[in-house]
Design an enzyme around this catalytic site. Structure first.
Site, PDB file in Angstrom:
ATOM      1  N   ALA A   1       0.797  -1.228   0.000  1.00  0.00           N
ATOM      2  CA  ALA A   1       0.000   0.000   0.000  1.00  0.00           C
ATOM      3  C   ALA A   1       0.827   1.275   0.000  1.00  0.00           C
ATOM      4  O   ALA A   1       0.281   2.363   0.141  1.00  0.00           O
ATOM      5  CB  ALA A   1      -0.923  -0.006   1.218  1.00  0.00           C
TER       6      ALA A   1
ATOM      7  N   ASN B   1       1.165  -4.089   7.821  1.00  0.00           N
ATOM      8  CA  ASN B   1       2.132  -4.709   6.916  1.00  0.00           C
ATOM      9  C   ASN B   1       3.017  -3.666   6.238  1.00  0.00           C
ATOM     10  O   ASN B   1       4.169  -3.945   5.905  1.00  0.00           O
ATOM     11  CB  ASN B   1       1.414  -5.551   5.863  1.00  0.00           C
ATOM     12  CG  ASN B   1       0.888  -6.860   6.430  1.00  0.00           C
ATOM     13  OD1 ASN B   1       1.605  -7.597   7.092  1.00  0.00           O
ATOM     14  ND2 ASN B   1      -0.386  -7.137   6.188  1.00  0.00           N
TER      15      ASN B   1
ATOM     16  N   HIS C   1      -0.590   7.231   4.336  1.00  0.00           N
ATOM     17  CA  HIS C   1       0.727   6.720   4.725  1.00  0.00           C
ATOM     18  C   HIS C   1       1.735   7.846   4.545  1.00  0.00           C
ATOM     19  O   HIS C   1       1.865   8.401   3.444  1.00  0.00           O
ATOM     20  CB  HIS C   1       1.120   5.521   3.860  1.00  0.00           C
ATOM     21  CG  HIS C   1       0.095   4.426   3.851  1.00  0.00           C
ATOM     22  ND1 HIS C   1      -0.042   3.527   4.882  1.00  0.00           N
ATOM     23  CD2 HIS C   1      -0.861   4.111   2.940  1.00  0.00           C
ATOM     24  CE1 HIS C   1      -1.029   2.687   4.609  1.00  0.00           C
ATOM     25  NE2 HIS C   1      -1.545   3.028   3.435  1.00  0.00           N
TER      26      HIS C   1
END
Length: 264
Positions: free
Chosen positions: A120, A186, A216
């Site tokens: 991601a 993750n 993120h």
């Protein structure tokens, strides 16, 4: 036609299978027996539903794990010991140092390959390049909606029903984050594997009631200079814990089987 083996048959696996590029087909799906009837119906019996990779009598061109950290621990060694290539999305499993070592040793001995998918987040090529010159610090922050943190240990650290503004509820190492939040962190492990490692990579996890996206933020400093990345990704509609981009990174690995690309 290139044939892949899929590990898992949840929301991400189904998204990847729906997006397989031309020239790539799924030949085998490793999933719990409760999913086998559904798999047989969805693929008209043209795909073998397995409970373990060892039940496969052929060699897939690529094995794609889209299941869980538990699946990596359960099946990873068996796959690479057969000399197969395994692309892993649940990179948090490698926070278990003993498992990571066993997989590395098995790859070396049996000529298998462990491929860490970018998942991601973006910029892993740059992070790995910067590591060659020496890294001073790598900090990662994940910000998600309350729905994305439900069913995780976050519920014990913060009241997800009462939170009214963005709030950090965890700070620690990538190893701690990946171990405590196996369905959510993750990305922390992926960043650690490309950069300073599990223990030196710093992680902050945040809940934000004013967003429906997964944000993120990555800050990297080293001898090369510094860079910052902010990525705002849409979660899968079928699973708010999973970023759409993570599924797309597995699709891209499959595409490289037919377009002459290099999987790394």
């Amino acid at each position: 036609m290139k044939k892949i083996m899929m590990i898992g048959y949840g929301a991400m696996a189904k998204e990847v299978l729906a997006r397989l590029p031309e020239g790539v087909a799924v030949g085998w799906i490793v999933a719990r027996e409760t999913h086998h009837v559904e798999i047989d119906a969805a693929f008209a019996g043209q795909v073998q539903a397995l409970t373990h990779p060892d039940q496969c009598t052929e060699q897939p061109d690529l094995v794609v794990e889209c299941a869980s950290q538990q699946a990596v621990a359960e099946f990873g060694e068996a796959i690479v010991k057969r000399g197969w290539r395994l692309a892993v999305i649940s990179t948090g499993a490698l926070a278990d140092a003993a498992l990571q070592l066993r997989l590395q040793q098995a790859c070396a001995r049996y000529h298998g390959q462990l491929i860490v998918l970018s998942g991601a987040v973006a910029g892993m090529d740059g992070l790995a390049s910067a590591r060659e010159g020496g890294l001073d610090s790598v900090t990662y922050q994940s910000s998600k909606s309350p729905a994305s943190w439900r069913g995780s240990p976050a519920e014990k650290l913060i009241n997800l029903d009462a939170v009214s503004e963005a709030q950090v509820f965890f700070e620690g190492s990538a190893r701690e984050a990946a171990s405590m939040f196996p369905a959510n962190a993750n990305v922390a492990a992926t960043i650690a594997l490309h950069g300073l490692g599990m223990d030196a990579t710093r992680v902050r996890l945040q809940v934000d009631p004013h967003t429906q996206r997964n944000t993120h933020r990555l800050q990297v400093c080293g001898q090369f200079g510094e860079f910052q990345i902010e990525l705002c990704g849409n979660p899968l509609a079928s699973n708010p814990k999973t970023s759409t981009l993570a599924a797309l990174s597995a699709v891209q690995a499959c595409r490289s089987l037919v377009d002459g690309g290099f999987i790394a």
